[in-house]
Design an enzyme around this catalytic site. Sequence first.
Site, PDB file in Angstrom:
ATOM      1  N   SER A   1      76.116  44.909 -43.500  1.00 67.84           N
ATOM      2  CA  SER A   1      76.934  46.383 -43.680  1.00 67.84           C
ATOM      3  C   SER A   1      76.822  45.796 -45.512  1.00 67.84           C
ATOM      4  CB  SER A   1      77.577  47.237 -42.763  1.00 67.84           C
ATOM      5  OG  SER A   1      78.137  47.981 -44.250  1.00 67.84           O
TER       6      SER A   1
ATOM      7  N   TYR B   1      86.371  46.828 -38.647  1.00 68.92           N
ATOM      8  CA  TYR B   1      84.428  46.611 -38.597  1.00 68.92           C
ATOM      9  C   TYR B   1      83.907  45.874 -39.812  1.00 68.92           C
ATOM     10  CZ  TYR B   1      80.060  49.495 -39.850  1.00 68.92           C
ATOM     11  OH  TYR B   1      78.689  49.497 -40.639  1.00 68.92           O
TER      12      TYR B   1
HETATM   13  N1  LIG Z   1      75.904  54.903 -41.571  1.00 72.47           N
HETATM   14  C1  LIG Z   1      75.920  54.207 -42.691  1.00 72.47           C
HETATM   15  O1  LIG Z   1      76.306  54.657 -43.364  1.00 72.47           O
HETATM   16  C2  LIG Z   1      76.012  53.022 -42.237  1.00 72.47           C
HETATM   17  C3  LIG Z   1      75.694  51.955 -43.510  1.00 72.47           C
HETATM   18  C4  LIG Z   1      75.932  50.298 -43.955  1.00 72.47           C
HETATM   19  C5  LIG Z   1      75.580  49.620 -41.854  1.00 72.47           C
HETATM   20  N2  LIG Z   1      75.728  50.628 -41.074  1.00 72.47           N
HETATM   21  C6  LIG Z   1      74.861  49.820 -39.392  1.00 72.47           C
HETATM   22  O2  LIG Z   1      73.823  50.786 -38.726  1.00 72.47           O
HETATM   23  C7  LIG Z   1      73.763  50.714 -38.045  1.00 72.47           C
HETATM   24  C8  LIG Z   1      74.236  52.438 -37.876  1.00 72.47           C
HETATM   25  O3  LIG Z   1      74.883  52.898 -37.580  1.00 72.47           O
HETATM   26  P1  LIG Z   1      74.948  54.289 -37.599  1.00 72.47           P
HETATM   27  O4  LIG Z   1      76.222  54.913 -38.449  1.00 72.47           O
HETATM   28  O5  LIG Z   1      74.080  55.378 -37.088  1.00 72.47           O
HETATM   29  O6  LIG Z   1      75.963  54.049 -36.044  1.00 72.47           O
HETATM   30  P2  LIG Z   1      76.165  55.138 -35.209  1.00 72.47           P
HETATM   31  O7  LIG Z   1      77.868  55.026 -34.880  1.00 72.47           O
HETATM   32  O8  LIG Z   1      75.967  56.412 -35.489  1.00 72.47           O
HETATM   33  O9  LIG Z   1      75.944  54.524 -34.031  1.00 72.47           O
HETATM   34  C9  LIG Z   1      76.761  53.450 -33.382  1.00 72.47           C
HETATM   35  C10 LIG Z   1      75.543  54.247 -31.770  1.00 72.47           C
HETATM   36  O10 LIG Z   1      76.079  51.954 -30.928  1.00 72.47           O
HETATM   37  C11 LIG Z   1      75.930  53.418 -29.784  1.00 72.47           C
HETATM   38  N3  LIG Z   1      77.886  52.230 -29.142  1.00 72.47           N
HETATM   39  C12 LIG Z   1      78.212  51.623 -29.483  1.00 72.47           C
HETATM   40  N4  LIG Z   1      78.993  51.325 -27.894  1.00 72.47           N
HETATM   41  C13 LIG Z   1      78.242  50.529 -27.515  1.00 72.47           C
HETATM   42  C14 LIG Z   1      77.972  50.253 -26.789  1.00 72.47           C
HETATM   43  N5  LIG Z   1      79.533  49.470 -25.889  1.00 72.47           N
HETATM   44  N6  LIG Z   1      76.993  50.342 -25.917  1.00 72.47           N
HETATM   45  C15 LIG Z   1      75.466  50.739 -25.773  1.00 72.47           C
HETATM   46  N7  LIG Z   1      75.659  51.463 -27.121  1.00 72.47           N
HETATM   47  C16 LIG Z   1      77.271  51.780 -27.989  1.00 72.47           C
HETATM   48  C17 LIG Z   1      76.016  54.343 -30.219  1.00 72.47           C
HETATM   49  O11 LIG Z   1      76.977  55.110 -28.889  1.00 72.47           O
HETATM   50  C18 LIG Z   1      75.960  54.850 -30.970  1.00 72.47           C
HETATM   51  O12 LIG Z   1      74.670  55.401 -30.720  1.00 72.47           O
HETATM   52  C19 LIG Z   1      76.110  50.028 -37.446  1.00 72.47           C
HETATM   53  O13 LIG Z   1      74.736  48.524 -37.010  1.00 72.47           O
HETATM   54  C20 LIG Z   1      75.825  49.990 -38.740  1.00 72.47           C
HETATM   55  O14 LIG Z   1      76.640  49.213 -38.642  1.00 72.47           O
HETATM   56  C21 LIG Z   1      75.572  52.768 -40.650  1.00 72.47           C
END
Ligand SMILES: NC(=O)c1ccc[n+]([C@@H]2O[C@H](COP(=O)([O-])OP(=O)(O)OC[C@H]3O[C@@H](n4cnc5c(N)ncnc54)[C@H](O)[C@@H]3O)[C@@H](O)[C@H]2O)c1
Length: 261
Positions: free
Chosen positions: A137, A150
Amino acid sequence: MHYSLEGQTALVSGGATLIGEAVAQALIGAGARVALLDIDPAGAAVAQRLGERALFVPCDLADDASLAQALAQVHQRLGPVSRLVNLACTYLDDGLASPRADWLRALNVNVVSAVCLAQRLHAELAAQRGAIVNFTSISARCGQSGRWVYPVSKAAMAQLTRSMALDLAADGIRVNSVSPGWTWSRVISEVAGGDRAKADRVAADYHLLGRLGEPAEVAQVVLFLCSEAASFVTGADYAVDGGYSVMGPERNQPAIPRLAE
Ligand SMILES: NC(=O)c1ccc[n+]([C@@H]2O[C@H](COP(=O)([O-])OP(=O)(O)OC[C@H]3O[C@@H](n4cnc5c(N)ncnc54)[C@H](O)[C@@H]3O)[C@@H](O)[C@H]2O)c1
């Protein structure tokens, strides 16, 4: 043709999310079958939307028994995995006040689960000269107020990508990462009260392209890194951040004219 994943099986951890769904959609569009591993039962509806090439497998990635059970199901239904996308995460983070248990839980989900998946899938990834894509990220590279856990976990993913790339190259496994900027997702939608226009307005100050990213825009880069089009790419981090990471403090206040005032 270079983007074709026909005949390949991909595993996407955290596949129940908007970004996970978009990644699965892109991989399926290129011909892959995709297993979505997630602790959130909402993954079942995601797999249903994606169609017959998608399989949802409920799994707690932080639990070895659950992981073993999930992988057995993936192997039985879809065969050996040749592409691994480590996308699951928790945003559990109370900055300075975060207790030890939260640190351990978050690092377990955000970092250690990626290692455990790579360990368990190593032989089949090697046999197929496969690829791994890790999610890091923009948060990995700068301080963010009130957030300690995080960003540390995402910085660890950036380093893990380098370590994996180095040690798995001899097996023919390429390992890269993507670093998204703010992307339309559950977390952004919740904070913005579901108001996309508002989220874009706020994001405009932080992203050169003046808006949030779309999950599909992140997914296209993941697809590239999973595909033969990226056959000479390993150990790389791809910013999918609308220019967030090149923006310095001078963007809105050019320093030279101010010095000359
Ligand atoms: N949303 C953003 O703006 C953004 C920005 C930069 C990076 N990211 C990265 O993109 C990826 C997705 O982000 P997001 O915002 O969609 O996250 P989110 O929280 O919507 O999704 C994360 C998923 O991981 C699952 N999860 C959590 N713990 C778990 C476990 N123990 N076992 C199985 N599954 C588990 C959750 O149920 C969820 O579906 C992440 O790696 C995040 O760091 C997101």
